[in-house]
Design a protein around this motif. Structure first.
Motif, PDB file in Angstrom:
ATOM      1  N   GLY A 130       0.816  -1.209   0.000  1.00  0.00           N
ATOM      2  CA  GLY A 130       0.000   0.000   0.000  1.00  0.00           C
ATOM      3  C   GLY A 130       0.845   1.252   0.000  1.00  0.00           C
ATOM      4  O   GLY A 130       0.447   2.298  -0.537  1.00  0.00           O
ATOM      5  N   VAL A 131       2.045   1.167   0.586  1.00  0.00           N
ATOM      6  CA  VAL A 131       2.950   2.317   0.601  1.00  0.00           C
ATOM      7  C   VAL A 131       3.349   2.690  -0.823  1.00  0.00           C
ATOM      8  O   VAL A 131       3.449   3.871  -1.163  1.00  0.00           O
ATOM      9  CB  VAL A 131       4.200   2.010   1.444  1.00  0.00           C
ATOM     10  N   GLU A 132       3.577   1.685  -1.662  1.00  0.00           N
ATOM     11  CA  GLU A 132       3.955   1.971  -3.052  1.00  0.00           C
ATOM     12  C   GLU A 132       2.827   2.695  -3.781  1.00  0.00           C
ATOM     13  O   GLU A 132       3.074   3.580  -4.611  1.00  0.00           O
ATOM     14  CB  GLU A 132       4.310   0.672  -3.775  1.00  0.00           C
ATOM     15  N   MET A 133       1.590   2.340  -3.469  1.00  0.00           N
ATOM     16  CA  MET A 133       0.458   3.036  -4.069  1.00  0.00           C
ATOM     17  C   MET A 133       0.459   4.496  -3.649  1.00  0.00           C
ATOM     18  O   MET A 133       0.196   5.391  -4.456  1.00  0.00           O
ATOM     19  CB  MET A 133      -0.848   2.360  -3.647  1.00  0.00           C
ATOM     20  N   PHE A 134       0.779   4.757  -2.375  1.00  0.00           N
ATOM     21  CA  PHE A 134       0.858   6.138  -1.903  1.00  0.00           C
ATOM     22  C   PHE A 134       1.960   6.903  -2.633  1.00  0.00           C
ATOM     23  O   PHE A 134       1.795   8.072  -2.977  1.00  0.00           O
ATOM     24  CB  PHE A 134       1.116   6.174  -0.402  1.00  0.00           C
ATOM     25  N   PHE A 135       3.093   6.244  -2.848  1.00  0.00           N
ATOM     26  CA  PHE A 135       4.181   6.902  -3.564  1.00  0.00           C
ATOM     27  C   PHE A 135       3.730   7.322  -4.963  1.00  0.00           C
ATOM     28  O   PHE A 135       4.010   8.437  -5.416  1.00  0.00           O
ATOM     29  CB  PHE A 135       5.378   5.957  -3.680  1.00  0.00           C
ATOM     30  N   VAL A 136       3.040   6.429  -5.650  1.00  0.00           N
ATOM     31  CA  VAL A 136       2.584   6.727  -7.011  1.00  0.00           C
ATOM     32  C   VAL A 136       1.609   7.903  -7.013  1.00  0.00           C
ATOM     33  O   VAL A 136       1.732   8.828  -7.829  1.00  0.00           O
ATOM     34  CB  VAL A 136       1.935   5.477  -7.644  1.00  0.00           C
ATOM     35  N   ILE A 137       0.651   7.875  -6.097  1.00  0.00           N
ATOM     36  CA  ILE A 137      -0.331   8.959  -6.024  1.00  0.00           C
ATOM     37  C   ILE A 137       0.361  10.275  -5.703  1.00  0.00           C
ATOM     38  O   ILE A 137       0.057  11.317  -6.295  1.00  0.00           O
ATOM     39  CB  ILE A 137      -1.417   8.640  -4.983  1.00  0.00           C
ATOM     40  N   SER A 138       1.318  10.253  -4.781  1.00  0.00           N
ATOM     41  CA  SER A 138       2.029  11.479  -4.407  1.00  0.00           C
ATOM     42  C   SER A 138       2.821  12.043  -5.569  1.00  0.00           C
ATOM     43  O   SER A 138       2.800  13.243  -5.835  1.00  0.00           O
ATOM     44  CB  SER A 138       2.977  11.202  -3.235  1.00  0.00           C
ATOM     45  N   GLY A 139       3.562  11.168  -6.262  1.00  0.00           N
ATOM     46  CA  GLY A 139       4.345  11.642  -7.399  1.00  0.00           C
ATOM     47  C   GLY A 139       3.460  12.267  -8.459  1.00  0.00           C
ATOM     48  O   GLY A 139       3.805  13.299  -9.055  1.00  0.00           O
ATOM     49  N   TYR A 140       2.307  11.657  -8.680  1.00  0.00           N
ATOM     50  CA  TYR A 140       1.357  12.179  -9.674  1.00  0.00           C
ATOM     51  C   TYR A 140       0.827  13.553  -9.279  1.00  0.00           C
ATOM     52  O   TYR A 140       0.875  14.513 -10.054  1.00  0.00           O
ATOM     53  CB  TYR A 140       0.210  11.186  -9.828  1.00  0.00           C
ATOM     54  N   LEU A 141       0.311  13.656  -8.053  1.00  0.00           N
ATOM     55  CA  LEU A 141      -0.334  14.897  -7.630  1.00  0.00           C
ATOM     56  C   LEU A 141       0.648  16.054  -7.482  1.00  0.00           C
ATOM     57  O   LEU A 141       0.350  17.189  -7.871  1.00  0.00           O
ATOM     58  CB  LEU A 141      -1.082  14.670  -6.314  1.00  0.00           C
ATOM     59  N   ILE A 142       1.817  15.778  -6.913  1.00  0.00           N
ATOM     60  CA  ILE A 142       2.786  16.851  -6.719  1.00  0.00           C
ATOM     61  C   ILE A 142       3.278  17.384  -8.059  1.00  0.00           C
ATOM     62  O   ILE A 142       3.420  18.603  -8.248  1.00  0.00           O
ATOM     63  CB  ILE A 142       3.968  16.354  -5.864  1.00  0.00           C
ATOM     64  N   THR A 143       3.539  16.503  -9.002  1.00  0.00           N
ATOM     65  CA  THR A 143       3.980  16.949 -10.327  1.00  0.00           C
ATOM     66  C   THR A 143       2.882  17.737 -11.018  1.00  0.00           C
ATOM     67  O   THR A 143       3.132  18.789 -11.638  1.00  0.00           O
ATOM     68  CB  THR A 143       4.384  15.743 -11.185  1.00  0.00           C
ATOM     69  N   LEU A 144       1.656  17.254 -10.909  1.00  0.00           N
ATOM     70  CA  LEU A 144       0.521  17.965 -11.491  1.00  0.00           C
ATOM     71  C   LEU A 144       0.394  19.359 -10.895  1.00  0.00           C
ATOM     72  O   LEU A 144       0.153  20.348 -11.601  1.00  0.00           O
ATOM     73  CB  LEU A 144      -0.755  17.165 -11.246  1.00  0.00           C
ATOM     74  N   LEU A 145       0.568  19.450  -9.579  1.00  0.00           N
ATOM     75  CA  LEU A 145       0.490  20.733  -8.892  1.00  0.00           C
ATOM     76  C   LEU A 145       1.543  21.715  -9.397  1.00  0.00           C
ATOM     77  O   LEU A 145       1.248  22.886  -9.677  1.00  0.00           O
ATOM     78  CB  LEU A 145       0.708  20.511  -7.391  1.00  0.00           C
ATOM     79  N   LEU A 146       2.771  21.237  -9.499  1.00  0.00           N
ATOM     80  CA  LEU A 146       3.870  22.123  -9.878  1.00  0.00           C
ATOM     81  C   LEU A 146       3.731  22.598 -11.322  1.00  0.00           C
ATOM     82  O   LEU A 146       3.967  23.773 -11.629  1.00  0.00           O
ATOM     83  CB  LEU A 146       5.202  21.403  -9.674  1.00  0.00           C
ATOM     84  N   ILE A 147       3.338  21.698 -12.221  1.00  0.00           N
ATOM     85  CA  ILE A 147       3.138  22.104 -13.608  1.00  0.00           C
ATOM     86  C   ILE A 147       1.943  23.049 -13.713  1.00  0.00           C
ATOM     87  O   ILE A 147       1.942  23.995 -14.510  1.00  0.00           O
ATOM     88  CB  ILE A 147       2.956  20.869 -14.510  1.00  0.00           C
ATOM     89  N   ALA A 148       0.904  22.811 -12.895  1.00  0.00           N
ATOM     90  CA  ALA A 148      -0.248  23.705 -12.892  1.00  0.00           C
ATOM     91  C   ALA A 148       0.162  25.107 -12.475  1.00  0.00           C
ATOM     92  O   ALA A 148      -0.278  26.102 -13.065  1.00  0.00           O
ATOM     93  CB  ALA A 148      -1.318  23.167 -11.942  1.00  0.00           C
ATOM     94  N   GLU A 149       1.014  25.189 -11.460  1.00  0.00           N
ATOM     95  CA  GLU A 149       1.483  26.515 -11.023  1.00  0.00           C
ATOM     96  C   GLU A 149       2.283  27.196 -12.121  1.00  0.00           C
ATOM     97  O   GLU A 149       2.162  28.402 -12.344  1.00  0.00           O
ATOM     98  CB  GLU A 149       2.351  26.363  -9.771  1.00  0.00           C
ATOM     99  N   ARG A 150       3.084  26.420 -12.816  1.00  0.00           N
ATOM    100  CA  ARG A 150       3.866  26.970 -13.926  1.00  0.00           C
ATOM    101  C   ARG A 150       2.942  27.531 -15.005  1.00  0.00           C
ATOM    102  O   ARG A 150       3.190  28.617 -15.547  1.00  0.00           O
ATOM    103  CB  ARG A 150       4.755  25.858 -14.506  1.00  0.00           C
TER     104      ARG A 150
END
Length: 324
Positions: A60-80
């Motif tokens: 389940g931790v690996e699933m959290f890692f995937v979700i985090s990587g997705y959302l954080i990258t989406l957030l940063l590109i959205a800000e850009r």
């Protein structure tokens, strides 16, 4: 671990049901992802309660890692896309406001409890608290040899290793994105970021595979290392950079969601943490299955409806506190 209630930016949807990639900064709230968080945190809790009930619950931790990587990258590109820049200070302050209060409360209450009822363990707890405070619990546990195989030790903060891995990612990845965006330019933002993320994932898998082939290498080093566990975060980041294309009432999404869920369940009930092949190709497979499940969970289909029910969404929204 992407256990956090990360801010979900919104995404415009075109008439065919696909995400409009030019407007990645507008993403609607996706309850299916909260449902996935709920499944992941429950799996981890079952594993910690009694790993014989769900030997692979730690995945389940690996699933959290995937979700985090997705959302954080989406957030940063959205800000850009919104502001034509990425503010590292603002990003870190947002993360601190969401993560630190609950963590500090946990550390304070646990220290008081130990001082009252487990005084002999105060000396050992001091190092755990220090490592947790600075988000280096994973490397601290490698250094002192307090892996999950050391079941007899008093280590109530052992699970914070995954939060440390994520926080280290939060510190490094935005800087990488700033550099990549400056070099690549506006027109190639997503493809450039995705290319770097794929390279990070590949490097992590190769490193983990090489280390795992050495029988003298400790499993704790493989399990807790930021470098050996970066693949899940990088796979999620790749999807965040390219944008998941939402399927509208798609049978393909239903089939893909079913296959990915069955795959994750099969791994969850059979895998054990001492299987060396898991470190590298195994965790990569879990990450890819998780991405496929995320696509189905954000599309109009059976899995999206199942994961969007009120109970799972409620658990997912408080998954960070539940994990702590």
């Amino acid at each position: 671990m992407a256990v956090t209630n990360a801010f979900l930016p919104s995404t415009a949807v075109d008439h065919s049901g696909g995400f409009v990639r030019a407007h990645i900064s507008r993403v609607p709230y996706l309850p299916g992802l909260d449902g996935m968080r709920a499944i992941a945190v429950v799996a981890v809790m079952i594993y910690h309660a009694n790993n014989s009930w769900l030997p692979g619950g730690f995945l389940g931790v690996e699933m959290f890692f995937v979700i985090s990587g997705y959302l954080i990258t989406l957030l940063l590109i959205a800000e850009r896309e919104r502001t034509y820049r990425i503010s590292l200070v603002d990003f870190l302050l947002r993360r601190a406001r969401r993560l630190l209060p609950a963590l500090f409360l946990l550390l304070l209450l646990l220290t008081l409890w130990t001082a009252l009822f487990e005084r002999d363990a105060l000396g050992q707890l001091r190092g755990d608290v220090f490592a947790a405070f600075f988000y280096v619990s994973n490397w601290y546990q490698v250094w002192v040899g307090l892996g999950y195989t050391a079941t007899g030790d008093f280590a109530p903060l052992r699970h914070l290793w995954s939060l440390a891995v994520e926080e280290q990612f939060y510190l490094v990845w935005p800087i990488v994105l700033v550099v990549v965006l400056r070099v690549a330019g506006t027109q190639r933002v997503r493809s450039a970021v995705a290319g770097v993320a794929v390279a990070v994932a590949a490097g992590s898998v190769v490193l983990a595979t090489v280390l795992a082939s050495d029988e003298g290498q400790s499993l704790s080093r493989l399990y807790f290392g930021t470098d050996t566990r970066a693949a899940g975060l990088a796979v999620g980041a790749t999807a965040g950079a390219m944008g998941l294309r939402r399927a509208h009432r798609s049978r393909t999404a239903d089939i893909a969601g079913l296959v990915s869920v069955l795959g994750l369940v099969a791994f969850g009930v059979t895998l054990r943490g001492d299987e060396r092949w898991l470190y590298g190709p195994g965790f990569l497979m879990i990450a890819l299955l998780s991405i496929t499940a995320m696509w189905a969970a954000t599309s109009d289909g059976v899995l999206q409806h199942v994961l969007s029910n009120r109970m799972l969404v409620g658990i997912g929204r408080v998954s960070y506190g539940v994990y702590l």
